[in-house]
Design an enzyme around this catalytic site. Sequence first.
Site, mmCIF file in Angstrom:
data_model
loop_
_atom_site.group_PDB
_atom_site.id
_atom_site.type_symbol
_atom_site.label_atom_id
_atom_site.label_comp_id
_atom_site.label_asym_id
_atom_site.label_seq_id
_atom_site.Cartn_x
_atom_site.Cartn_y
_atom_site.Cartn_z
ATOM 1 N N GLU A 56 0.806 -1.223 0.000
ATOM 2 C CA GLU A 56 0.000 0.000 0.000
ATOM 3 C C GLU A 56 0.839 1.273 0.000
ATOM 4 O OE1 GLU A 56 -4.073 0.175 1.756
ATOM 5 O OE2 GLU A 56 -2.940 1.093 3.406
ATOM 6 N N LYS A 58 0.545 4.895 1.255
ATOM 7 C CA LYS A 58 -0.280 5.552 2.274
ATOM 8 C C LYS A 58 0.498 6.711 2.891
ATOM 9 C CE LYS A 58 -2.565 4.204 6.625
ATOM 10 N NZ LYS A 58 -2.815 3.039 7.515
ATOM 11 N N LYS A 117 -8.476 2.092 -2.625
ATOM 12 C CA LYS A 117 -8.858 1.995 -1.222
ATOM 13 C C LYS A 117 -9.477 3.323 -0.796
ATOM 14 C CE LYS A 117 -7.258 0.238 3.206
ATOM 15 N NZ LYS A 117 -6.090 -0.121 4.038
ATOM 16 N N GLU A 166 -14.119 -5.832 3.081
ATOM 17 C CA GLU A 166 -13.409 -5.745 4.355
ATOM 18 C C GLU A 166 -14.384 -5.889 5.518
ATOM 19 O OE1 GLU A 166 -10.332 -2.662 5.056
ATOM 20 O OE2 GLU A 166 -11.633 -2.034 6.707
ATOM 21 N N ASN A 186 -9.852 -6.979 8.795
ATOM 22 C CA ASN A 186 -9.069 -5.871 9.312
ATOM 23 C C ASN A 186 -8.806 -6.047 10.799
ATOM 24 O OD1 ASN A 186 -7.829 -3.403 9.755
ATOM 25 N ND2 ASN A 186 -9.291 -2.256 8.514
ATOM 26 N N GLU A 216 -5.429 -7.712 7.090
ATOM 27 C CA GLU A 216 -5.138 -6.287 6.929
ATOM 28 C C GLU A 216 -4.777 -5.642 8.266
ATOM 29 O OE1 GLU A 216 -8.410 -4.252 5.135
ATOM 30 O OE2 GLU A 216 -8.899 -5.890 3.796
ATOM 31 N N SER A 217 -3.821 -4.752 8.234
ATOM 32 C CA SER A 217 -3.448 -3.870 9.353
ATOM 33 C C SER A 217 -2.693 -4.593 10.471
ATOM 34 C CB SER A 217 -4.671 -3.181 9.960
ATOM 35 O OG SER A 217 -5.365 -2.410 9.007
#
Length: 280
Positions: A56, A58, A117, A166, A186, A216-217
């Site tokens: 990603e 970001k 996103k 998500e 997530n 994710e994350s």
Amino acid sequence: MKNILEKIVSYKKAEIELRKAEMPVNLLEKQPGFNREIFSMKKFIMDPGKCGIIAEFKKKSPSKGIINDTANVERVTAAYTQYGASMISILTDSPSFGGSTDDLKRARFNNLPVLRKDFILDTYQIAESRAMGADAILLIAACLQPGETRSFAKKAHEFGLEVLLEIHEESELTHLCEDVDVVGINNRDLKTFTVDVNRSICLAERLPFNIIRIAESGIRNIETILLMKTAGFNGFLIGEQFMIEPDPAIAFASFVDQLKTKLYESKGLRNDATRSGKEA
């Protein structure tokens, strides 16, 4: 007091109306990106020649502020592609994440699928995503009703786009539908932005066995990836881990190199154990 997600949804609705007025759908359909050939998110995530990471770009986040506002999107995403990323994720929300549709357009030269996103709340954004060159969109269950998810996912397929749904809690499993291509779990609570890396593993057990799973994350190290692979995850969306470094391109290359080494070592250990069992 509104939580972070509610604040984002509130300004996003106003933003969508402005964008509709500036660039209606009939004009979006004339953009060069609207008719380009789509790269399949599912195909690239499952490609054994890739590393499984959705890398990603970001710039900032609501919880941490500026992460990296000087990185060059072309250079960083080119490195993501060169060193084996399965896909590229581009934040296009500006107020909270410092992104823009221009960032996605500038990353489009890469021969990888690109995920837009953002917070999709209107079918207009799906046409917009197609026009800017995205291959897939993110649908966030936490800011949609199940019926909206089904409608948006179906519309995305009509535009030739794939869908990453998500979720971050068990109640959101009701958003699963036939037009969802990949499910991302997530680890971050979108209301408080706190992170719990065990969230993905617990929820993954409730997903259909044949669905492609993305964590994710909060993925900070190789060990977490190896753990999630054993739990059945096919891919990992990671951005901040690379973007916090002075040179995200170098950070990504180093991370992938370490991942490949660990995977090779773990495979070797399993092979040794198998041979020992047969000999016994």
